[in-house]
Design a protein around this motif. Structure first.
Motif, PDB file in Angstrom:
ATOM      1  N   THR A  53      -8.997   2.340   4.469  1.00 32.69           N
ATOM      2  CA  THR A  53      -7.579   2.092   4.215  1.00 32.69           C
ATOM      3  C   THR A  53      -6.849   3.426   4.119  1.00 32.69           C
ATOM      4  OG1 THR A  53      -8.093   0.044   3.003  1.00 32.69           O
ATOM      5  CG2 THR A  53      -5.925   1.038   2.623  1.00 32.69           C
TER       6      THR A  53
ATOM      7  N   ALA B 183      -2.395  -7.690   8.077  1.00 31.23           N
ATOM      8  CA  ALA B 183      -2.447  -6.503   7.235  1.00 31.23           C
ATOM      9  C   ALA B 183      -2.801  -6.824   5.786  1.00 31.23           C
ATOM     10  CB  ALA B 183      -1.106  -5.767   7.283  1.00 31.23           C
TER      11      ALA B 183
ATOM     12  N   VAL C   3       1.989  -3.151   2.306  1.00 33.95           N
ATOM     13  CA  VAL C   3       0.838  -3.086   3.216  1.00 33.95           C
ATOM     14  C   VAL C   3       1.250  -3.367   4.660  1.00 33.95           C
ATOM     15  CG1 VAL C   3       0.222  -5.520   2.822  1.00 33.95           C
ATOM     16  CG2 VAL C   3      -1.532  -3.907   3.583  1.00 33.95           C
TER      17      VAL C   3
ATOM     18  N   ARG D 135      -0.497  -2.587   9.056  1.00 31.65           N
ATOM     19  CA  ARG D 135      -1.686  -2.279   9.853  1.00 31.65           C
ATOM     20  C   ARG D 135      -1.251  -1.480  11.064  1.00 31.65           C
ATOM     21  NH1 ARG D 135      -4.205  -5.185  13.893  1.00 31.65           N
ATOM     22  NH2 ARG D 135      -2.682  -6.852  13.619  1.00 31.65           N
TER      23      ARG D 135
ATOM     24  N   ARG E  91      -5.799  -0.570   8.061  1.00 33.69           N
ATOM     25  CA  ARG E  91      -4.848  -1.010   7.042  1.00 33.69           C
ATOM     26  C   ARG E  91      -4.203   0.218   6.398  1.00 33.69           C
ATOM     27  NH1 ARG E  91      -7.630  -4.688   3.041  1.00 33.69           N
ATOM     28  NH2 ARG E  91      -7.161  -6.270   4.611  1.00 33.69           N
TER      29      ARG E  91
END
Length: 429
Positions: free
Chosen positions: A58, A81, A308, A310, A327
């Protein structure tokens, strides 16, 4: 103007992302979710670094330059995501937060239309009525009430009235518990998380049935209400939303209204923690200063720790390589306390808002960028207006504040005051 560091010099060969030492950082994140990313940035001397969260690589990012990058839709997507535990509780599956591109813009336009200025004022008026009725009950009891918990049912009643969702009084407590669990229990430990999942399934079943009954003509919804608009809405493909997806979007209206209970607890906390501002706000010029006070609460206090997304496709930025599918977490709390943007960021200074309005990637309380075309929350004005209503009511109430733990529990999501703001209401005002 505060000094903002320029981006790193572009390298001929992109460098790997800096890594925070350790195999997996999930427990460290859960122990201090609001300050974890900023502390990692300080440790590594970088605004971007990589960790493992739930055993998955991440990327963590902080600051306005990172925020501007994060909201570049050519480089980041929302689909896929959010971690599954978050989708199963806070967001639900198929809602607008998980969409990108034209699908997102078309669905977002529905919610933007439902949260326009006139609609927000209608909601504020309804919440005011519910607050006054509830406050009379608070004053009638000799025992202190816990403000955080007491405002939740009145917000649930108001949200359902506003949206046109039938809510019999006998169901208020149950539906309030379900709506609160979506944001209050999702990250509160394994058992609470399971309870939040169950609450999500029950709330979605409740609203899915409402959608199906409305479409079948078995339930009449108030003309022009949000529930009717969502039931009749046709998505990008020209088809009505599946009943379950429509229920998710209805929850995307109801849940945030009830979640304003977090912000209201912060309003009450700030009035106790910074008593000079109580006198200032009660002065003849107080009405003009209230927006600055509310915005400083939204900056200073912990609500969402991070947003969050992606990585859409491989790209290089500032000499660093971002691999497709990775992510990414954008630090909200850390960006709000970044000394490159905010002078004396740890201090509570509403007057800073009278001198300067921050840019769209510096203040992220409801996301960054643009509301209409981007991923900034359309309910931002709704939250701010409800906070102002609560501020006005709290300033006019006569209360006794009994001894209690006023500290914010920073390991909790959301980080509300430990005792939830206990008040003995003598006069509701």
């Amino acid at each position: 103007m505060p000094h903002v560091l320029p981006p790193l010099a572009t390298r001929a060969t992109p460098a790997p992302l800096p890594r925070l030492p350790g195999f997996d950082h999930t427990l460290a994140w859960l122990a201090d979710p609001y300050r974890f990313i900023a502390r990692g940035c300080a440790t590594l001397g970088a605004d971007v670094f990589q960790i493992r969260l739930l055993m998955r690589p991440t990327i963590c990012m902080s600051g306005p330059l990172a925020a501007e990058l994060f909201y570049d839709e050519s480089r980041f997507v929302r689909a896929g995501a959010a971690p599954e535990p978050m989708q199963a509780t806070l967001f639900g599956h198929g809602g607008v937060q998980t969409l990108d591109g034209d699908a997102h813009r078309v669905r977002k336009a529905l919610l933007v239309g439902l949260t326009g200025a006139d609609s927000v004022q209608t909601l504020v008026s309804i919440v005011g009525e519910e607050w006054d009725r509830a406050a009379a009950g608070w004053a009638a009891t000799p025992q202190p009430v816990t403000l955080y918990r007491e405002v939740q049912p009145l917000l649930a009643r108001a949200a359902c009235r506003w949206a046109g969702v039938p809510l019999p009084e006998a169901d208020v407590a149950r539906r309030t518990r379900q709506l609160v669990a979506l944001f209050d229990e999702a990250a509160a430990g394994p058992i609470a998380h399971l309870q939040a999942r169950w609450a999500r399934s029950r709330a979605e079943a409740w609203l899915t049935a409402l959608v199906e009954h409305a479409r079948a003509g078995r339930t009449a919804l108030p003309p022009g209400c949000a529930a009717q608009a969502i039931v009749a809405y046709r998505d990008l493909d020209g088809r009505p939303l599946p009943a379950h997806t429509a229920a998710v979007e209805l929850l995307n209206l109801l849940r945030p209204v009830v979640a304003v209970s977090v912000w209201i607890s912060f309003v009450a906390h700030a009035l106790q923690r910074f008593p000079a501002w109580r006198a200032t706000l009660a002065s003849p010029d107080g009405e003009n200063l209230a927006p600055a006070f509310i915005d400083e609460i939204r900056r200073h206090y912990p609500f969402f720790p991070a947003i969050v997304a992606r990585v859409r496709t491989d790209f290089d930025w500032c000499g660093l390589h971002f691999p497709a599918g990775r992510r990414v977490l954008l630090d909200v709390f850390g960006t709000h306390h970044d000394a490159r943007i905010w002078r004396t960021p740890q201090s509570f200074l509403p007057e800073r808002w009278l001198r300067r309005q921050p840019g769209p990637y510096e203040f992220l309380a409801q996301g960054g960028g643009d509301v209409a075309g981007g991923h900034r929350c359309p309910g931002e004005d709704l939250a701010a207006q409800l906070m102002r209503l609560a501020l006005g009511r709290l300033l006019h109430m006569r209360v006794i504040v009994p001894p209690q733990v006023m500290a914010l529990k920073m390991s909790r999501l959301p980080a509300v005051p430990v005792d939830g703001i206990r008040l003995r209401v003598l006069d509701p005002g």
